[in-house]
Design a protein around this motif. Structure first.
Motif, PDB file in Angstrom:
ATOM      1  N   ALA A 185      26.995  86.519  51.865  1.00 53.59           N
ATOM      2  CA  ALA A 185      28.277  85.812  51.798  1.00 53.59           C
ATOM      3  C   ALA A 185      29.008  86.056  50.487  1.00 53.59           C
ATOM      4  N   GLY A 186      28.314  86.667  49.505  1.00 55.08           N
ATOM      5  CA  GLY A 186      28.992  87.005  48.253  1.00 55.08           C
ATOM      6  C   GLY A 186      28.387  86.458  46.990  1.00 55.08           C
ATOM      7  N   THR A 224      26.235  86.252  43.701  1.00 51.26           N
ATOM      8  CA  THR A 224      25.803  87.324  42.796  1.00 51.26           C
ATOM      9  C   THR A 224      24.670  86.894  41.873  1.00 51.26           C
ATOM     10  N   LEU A 264      33.956  81.035  47.789  1.00 51.29           N
ATOM     11  CA  LEU A 264      34.730  82.231  47.472  1.00 51.29           C
ATOM     12  C   LEU A 264      36.168  82.142  47.946  1.00 51.29           C
ATOM     13  N   ARG A 265      36.453  81.095  48.741  1.00 55.58           N
ATOM     14  CA  ARG A 265      37.839  80.819  49.107  1.00 55.58           C
ATOM     15  C   ARG A 265      38.391  79.665  48.274  1.00 55.58           C
ATOM     16  N   ALA A 322      30.435  81.120  51.133  1.00 58.17           N
ATOM     17  CA  ALA A 322      31.645  81.671  51.746  1.00 58.17           C
ATOM     18  C   ALA A 322      32.843  80.774  51.484  1.00 58.17           C
TER      19      ALA A 322
END
Length: 239
Positions: free
Chosen positions: A35-36, A38, A232-233, A229
């Motif tokens: 989903a991003g 790191t 990140l929005r 997710a």
């Protein structure tokens, strides 16, 4: 940077979506990475679901997660896992598998000694500075401050109406933070307002089931991947 905080001090009573075993943590980390996310922050657990700094428990957790994700993995060293500072230090020194980084809460007894030991082991130190504590003042005086990997600025105010104000006060109290990068995050009702503030300020942040069980619209989250997710929005207006 968006770090995923997989489980925290939560347990089975918080819902079946909380990952506890090494295998469940690895699967959750993989979903969050997809989903991003790191970076990973995890609380290794005993089979009965208690936070643990045991070398065996830490090793099993790190090995499982690293088999699934190619990003740094860090662990807690919170005093709730081992209240006695000397015993906590001994456990860390006995680790057979080392994390990439470990959070050290600067307001807790033995923080300086623990951070120094981690640095000697080659483990990055996330300096946990909690709002409502003297952690920022202690960190400002610490000779280890310039050697910290980053400052983990933890806003403990769970009220969505005041969490941003609390976050700004915490950041002001940190001053220059020894020039170290700052990761800003909140918890429970304050998690999403603080995450949005971090985005506006260009700071690293984190999200996951440790910090909140809810999505920005109030629905219950089903996984860490879903929270990442949504995180990140974070530039989108909140509810």
């Amino acid at each position: 940077m968006v770090q995923v905080c997989l489980n925290g001090r939560r347990g089975a009573a918080d819902g079946s979506m909380i990952p506890l075993s090494p295998q469940a943590l690895a699967e959750s980390a993989a979903e969050a990475f997809a989903a991003g996310a790191t970076d990973v922050h995890v609380h290794p657990k005993t089979p009965c679901g208690q936070d643990s700094l045991s070398p065996r428990v830490v090793a099993a957790t790190l090995i499982a997660i690293r088999a699934r994700v190619p990003v740094p993995v860090g662990v807690t060293t919170g005093a709730w896992a081992e209240p006695d500072p000397a015993a906590r230090l001994r456990q860390v020194l006995d680790w057979t598998v080392l994390p990439d980084h470990a959070s050290v809460n600067w307001h807790e007894p033995g923080a300086e000694e623990l951070a120094a030991a981690l640095l000697r082991l080659g483990v990055g130190v996330e300096a946990g500075i909690w709002s409502g504590t003297d952690g920022a003042a202690r960190f400002a005086r610490s000779p280890l401050g310039p050697r910290a990997l980053r400052v983990l600025a933890e806003v403990t105010d769970p009220d969505p109406a005041t969490a941003e104000e609390s976050a700004r006060a915490l950041l002001a109290g940190l001053g220059g933070a020894h020039g170290r990068p700052v990761l800003l995050h909140g918890e429970d009702g304050g998690a999403w307002p603080v995450l949005r503030l971090a985005a506006r300020l260009g700071l690293a942040t984190r999200i996951g089931l440790e910090d909140t069980l809810l999505l920005p619209d109030g629905r219950r989250a089903v996984s860490n991947g879903q929270l990442v997710a949504e995180g990140l929005r974070r530039d989108e207006p909140g509810p």
